[in-house]
Write an enzyme that holds these catalytic residues in place. Sequence first.
Site, PDB file in Angstrom:
ATOM      1  CB  THR A  72      93.616   0.278 104.895  1.00  0.00           C
ATOM      2  OG1 THR A  72      92.263   0.287 104.426  1.00  0.00           O
ATOM      3  CG2 THR A  72      94.565   0.116 103.723  1.00  0.00           C
ATOM      4  CG  ASN A 151      83.926  -6.017 102.895  1.00  0.00           C
ATOM      5  OD1 ASN A 151      84.623  -7.034 102.920  1.00  0.00           O
ATOM      6  ND2 ASN A 151      83.979  -5.161 101.903  1.00  0.00           N
ATOM      7  CD  GLN A 179      82.276  -4.552 107.570  1.00  0.00           C
ATOM      8  OE1 GLN A 179      81.277  -4.367 108.264  1.00  0.00           O
ATOM      9  NE2 GLN A 179      82.720  -3.637 106.721  1.00  0.00           N
ATOM     10  CB  SER A 199      88.604  -0.135 111.118  1.00  0.00           C
ATOM     11  OG  SER A 199      88.365   1.176 110.672  1.00  0.00           O
ATOM     12  CB  THR A 237     103.198  12.085 116.757  1.00  0.00           C
ATOM     13  OG1 THR A 237     104.542  12.537 116.689  1.00  0.00           O
ATOM     14  CG2 THR A 237     102.505  12.677 117.971  1.00  0.00           C
ATOM     15  CB  CYS A 325      80.533   2.579  88.216  1.00  0.00           C
ATOM     16  SG  CYS A 325      80.253   3.011  86.520  1.00  0.00           S
TER      17      CYS A 325
END
Length: 393
Positions: A72, A151, A179, A199, A237, A325
């Site tokens: 992200t 994804n 992905q 990631s 850091t 949902c």
Amino acid sequence: MSIVYLDHAATTPTDRRVLEAMLPYFADLYGNPSSLYQSARRARAAVEEARETVAAFLKARPEEIVFTSGGTEADNLAIKGIALANQDRGRHLITSSIEHHAVLESCRWLEGAGFRVTYLNVDRSGRIDLDQLKKALSPETILVSVMHANNEVGTVQPLAEIASVVSAHGAFFHTDAVQTAGKLPLDVDELGVDLLALSGHKFYGPKGVGALYVRKGTSLEPRMHGGHHEHNRRAGTENVPGIVGLAAACARARDAMEQEERHCRELADRLRQGLRERIDDIVFTGHPTERLPGLVSVCVKYVEGESMLMQLDLAGICASSGSACTSGSLEPSHVLSALGIAPEVSHGSLRFSLGKETALADISRVCEVLPPIVERLRAISPLRSDDQGGRGQ
Ligand code: PLP
């Protein structure tokens, strides 16, 4: 009850060897990499060695790697960073309508700041239209961002073809490769990208760490301000254990990728075949061949994805659904909608994402457990009786 974990696109377990590589950097070699004493220098050396490993994994140069807190942040840094640093050249960006929210919301934020964004359509298989891209490019366009693989449905985009269109136009090209990293080979020159996000937790590394590749000479406005870390591109850091873990995950993937890709493709084919044979009225989504090796995305008509997920969970099977949902109503997935799948069909979406430890027995268990779940849910489904009533009229 043993658990069948088929949600590797959401996250993966940290590999034991990755974990072991990280452990010394919590309580023993805990020095701040910016400090000058010995344990700190060892932490600095570990960060720089990790940078070399991640760079080699992408066929990039170490100075082109910026460590982040995950996919992200890498996407946010790429999109907002390019837009803000290059706005004197133009204020137009292009992306696709099936991007992860990390990209879409970054674009929306920029729209709020006065930038213009074009969202490219995709075809039924989830691939963007190169002609639409060519038409959308204008002298104002500074960045094109198209994800490597989706994804939800697993479709892989033809990045090199997209890149040649974008570079001929002089815009920067970013890809969200969250992905694909660790699942398909990545070479930033072959792909033709200027920026690439990955990631750690999607390929057996730890959560909360990722990287952004930034091609040398690309001007990027930092999003995090503070110290002079990461060549002034990301203050804070360094997450030393996480960075070491990310590099260990890259090294592991480099050695195992080919075999794991084959393993996942084979089992994914078996799963698709098993479901096709045992459940009627299902639609597989995404590209039939240009796809992530271990991702099976399917819509089961007349039932809701969430109901199936709950029943699968009771049977010890972890999977996910494209529908989320939200506030009491089932929102159709933006990805499945963009593929032209009707909401009543996409409500029955399921995603099974396989990993290196997935066994044939796991696939057999899904093929055994899911059909009676679907049968039970369909028996009480108003969707089926509506549809059949409609057909009878
Ligand atoms: N991009 C894609 C395509 C993803 O699948 C994800 C995670 O779901 C992300 C970005 C975000 O990555 P992270 O969880 O590291 O923030």
